[in-house]
Design a protein around this motif. Structure first.
Motif, short mmCIF file in Angstrom:
data_model
loop_
_atom_site.label_atom_id
_atom_site.label_comp_id
_atom_site.label_asym_id
_atom_site.label_seq_id
_atom_site.Cartn_x
_atom_site.Cartn_y
_atom_site.Cartn_z
N LEU A 213 0.81 -1.22 0.00
CA LEU A 213 0.00 0.00 0.00
C LEU A 213 0.84 1.27 0.00
O LEU A 213 0.59 2.18 -0.81
CB LEU A 213 -0.98 0.00 1.18
CG LEU A 213 -2.39 -0.50 0.84
CD1 LEU A 213 -2.34 -1.94 0.30
CD2 LEU A 213 -3.29 -0.45 2.07
N PRO A 214 1.85 1.42 0.87
CA PRO A 214 2.65 2.67 0.80
C PRO A 214 3.46 2.79 -0.49
O PRO A 214 3.58 3.89 -1.05
CB PRO A 214 3.56 2.56 2.03
CG PRO A 214 3.56 1.14 2.43
CD PRO A 214 2.23 0.59 2.03
N VAL A 215 4.03 1.69 -0.98
CA VAL A 215 4.79 1.74 -2.24
C VAL A 215 3.87 2.09 -3.40
O VAL A 215 4.21 2.91 -4.26
CB VAL A 215 5.51 0.40 -2.49
CG1 VAL A 215 6.13 0.38 -3.88
CG2 VAL A 215 6.55 0.14 -1.42
N TYR A 216 2.69 1.47 -3.43
CA TYR A 216 1.70 1.76 -4.47
C TYR A 216 1.31 3.24 -4.44
O TYR A 216 1.22 3.90 -5.49
CB TYR A 216 0.49 0.87 -4.25
CG TYR A 216 -0.74 1.24 -5.04
CD1 TYR A 216 -0.91 0.84 -6.37
CD2 TYR A 216 -1.77 1.99 -4.46
CE1 TYR A 216 -2.04 1.17 -7.08
CE2 TYR A 216 -2.90 2.32 -5.17
CZ TYR A 216 -3.04 1.92 -6.48
OH TYR A 216 -4.16 2.26 -7.18
N ALA A 217 1.09 3.79 -3.23
CA ALA A 217 0.71 5.20 -3.10
C ALA A 217 1.83 6.12 -3.58
O ALA A 217 1.56 7.11 -4.29
CB ALA A 217 0.35 5.50 -1.65
N LEU A 219 4.36 5.42 -5.73
CA LEU A 219 4.56 5.29 -7.17
C LEU A 219 3.43 5.95 -7.95
O LEU A 219 3.65 6.52 -9.02
CB LEU A 219 4.69 3.82 -7.56
CG LEU A 219 5.93 3.08 -7.04
CD1 LEU A 219 5.91 1.62 -7.47
CD2 LEU A 219 7.20 3.76 -7.52
N THR A 220 2.22 5.86 -7.42
CA THR A 220 1.09 6.52 -8.07
C THR A 220 1.22 8.04 -8.01
O THR A 220 0.99 8.74 -9.00
CB THR A 220 -0.23 6.08 -7.41
OG1 THR A 220 -0.37 4.66 -7.52
CG2 THR A 220 -1.41 6.74 -8.09
N ALA A 221 1.59 8.54 -6.84
CA ALA A 221 1.76 9.99 -6.69
C ALA A 221 2.89 10.52 -7.57
O ALA A 221 2.81 11.64 -8.09
CB ALA A 221 2.05 10.32 -5.22
N ALA A 222 3.92 9.69 -7.79
CA ALA A 222 5.05 10.11 -8.63
C ALA A 222 4.77 9.93 -10.12
O ALA A 222 5.58 10.34 -10.95
CB ALA A 222 6.31 9.34 -8.24
N GLY A 223 3.65 9.31 -10.46
CA GLY A 223 3.31 9.10 -11.85
C GLY A 223 3.99 7.90 -12.48
O GLY A 223 3.88 7.69 -13.69
N VAL A 224 4.67 7.08 -11.68
CA VAL A 224 5.33 5.89 -12.21
C VAL A 224 4.31 4.80 -12.52
O VAL A 224 4.43 4.07 -13.51
CB VAL A 224 6.39 5.38 -11.22
CG1 VAL A 224 7.05 4.09 -11.72
CG2 VAL A 224 7.43 6.45 -10.95
N VAL A 225 3.30 4.67 -11.67
CA VAL A 225 2.25 3.68 -11.83
C VAL A 225 0.94 4.39 -12.12
O VAL A 225 0.59 5.38 -11.45
CB VAL A 225 2.11 2.80 -10.57
CG1 VAL A 225 0.88 1.89 -10.67
CG2 VAL A 225 3.36 1.97 -10.36
N THR A 226 0.21 3.90 -13.12
CA THR A 226 -1.08 4.49 -13.46
C THR A 226 -2.17 3.91 -12.57
O THR A 226 -2.25 2.70 -12.38
CB THR A 226 -1.43 4.21 -14.93
OG1 THR A 226 -0.41 4.75 -15.77
CG2 THR A 226 -2.78 4.81 -15.30
N SER A 227 -2.99 4.78 -12.01
CA SER A 227 -4.10 4.37 -11.17
C SER A 227 -5.38 5.06 -11.63
O SER A 227 -5.36 6.23 -11.99
CB SER A 227 -3.83 4.72 -9.71
OG SER A 227 -4.96 4.44 -8.91
#
Length: 334
Positions: A213-217, A219-227
């Motif tokens: 959950l923290p890694v996902y959050a 990476l999402t905030a940094a734009g690395v992962v699309t959510s």
């Protein structure tokens, strides 16, 4: 006041079998249907972990508080399993399986998953158990595993041949096989260390919650992962949390354990052999997927391989009482 109604062990066992088969079947159909909607595989994994955590994290904290054993807890006192085992089981059974399986549904149809997910699980489990646990692969089981391999080749071989033509189904097939391998590795870890089913399920959920959950959050905030969580309908997110988390993780985990307690590991495996056929039928009926001849042949071979291998094991293991007891420990957590 009248006493609460008590169900017979047979009624509980049959009910658990029905629920387990239905949830496992629905998992394949719903996961494929979800691939065509709003959420990404990472979003669905997020919903799965959050839904399961609502139930299992308080449960784990209660178990830790009841045991009062510092050596048997980790992850801020939320996991009732030591840190090393929590991490190993959590990587294979909590993170890798979910991410690989959900990603596979974005490339390959549910009919492929029906064969390759539950179908290849006995294959990987038998091979890993032979290497790690020194389990013996009997001739009967070897024939069953060979049928499973042939069935997987019928399903995935065609898509691999078309890989150079620009097709993407082969990617989903490999992801499904990899997901089954990860769940088999988790099952072998559980068997090797004799982990209780509830504690193991709590441990992998706590590990996923604390790490993913923290890694996902971030990476999402940094734009690395699309959510797509911010734009997806709340009803869809709530449904995924309930079904993927509470249904697939919590409910089916408990009912599968009750199946093993009543039916034993051998009969339980024979019952869960219904999943490939039922999920393939569900994909045809509810998703409109074609059941081509190679898929039907692969489905038949895989189901036959599971049933044949289990039947041979039952014949050879019946006179020896220690064998079912050992299998029950592994089957309940697999």
């Amino acid at each position: 006041m009248s006493a609460a109604p008590r169900f017979s062990p047979r009624t509980i066992g049959l009910g658990a079998a029905i629920v387990t088969v239905l949830v496992w079947t629905a998992f394949i159909v719903i996961a494929r249907a979800s691939a065509g909607r709003s959420l990404t595989p990472f979003d669905i994994a997020f919903a799965r972990i959050c839904g399961a955590s609502l139930v299992l994290i308080p449960w784990g904290a209660w178990i830790v508080a009841r045991d009062r054993d510092p050596a048997r807890r980790s992850m801020f006192g939320l996991s009732p399993v030591p840190l090393r085992l929590t991490a190993i089981a959590g990587i294979f059974g909590g993170l890798a399986y979910a991410l690989l399986a959900y990603s596979g549904f974005f490339f390959a149809p549910a009919t492929h998953a029906s064969v390759l997910l539950p179908g290849s699980l006995p294959l990987w489990t038998a091979l890993l158990a032979a290497i790690v646990l020194r389990d013996r692969i009997t001739p009967g089981r070897a024939i069953g595993l060979l049928l499973i391999v042939l069935g997987d080749l019928f399903v995935g071989g065609g898509s691999l041949l078309h890989a150079l033509d620009g097709g993407v189904i082969w990617k989903g097939d490999l992801l499904f096989m990899s997901a089954a391998f990860c769940w088999a590795a988790y099952s072998v870890v559980v068997r090797k260390h004799s982990l209780d089913a509830v504690r193991a399920t709590v441990a992998i959920t706590v590990f996923a919650f604390v790490t993913y959950l923290p890694v996902y959050a971030l990476l999402t905030a940094a734009g690395v992962v699309t959510s797509h969580l911010a734009t997806a309908p709340m009803g869809e997110i709530a449904f995924q949390m309930f079904f993927q988390g509470i249904g697939s993780v919590v409910i089916s985990g408990i009912t599968f354990t009750r199946m093993v307690q009543y039916f034993g590991p051998v009969r339980t495996t024979m019952i869960t052999a219904l999943v490939p056929g039922l999920s393939a039928l569900g994909a045809v009926v509810f998703l409109g997927e074609p059941l081509q001849w190679n898929l039907f042949a692969g489905l038949t071979l895989v189901t036959g391989g599971i049933l044949f291998g289990v039947q041979r094991v039952r014949t050879s293991a019946a006179p020896q009482s220690p064998v079912p007891a050992r299998a029950a420990g592994g089957g309940a957590d697999a």
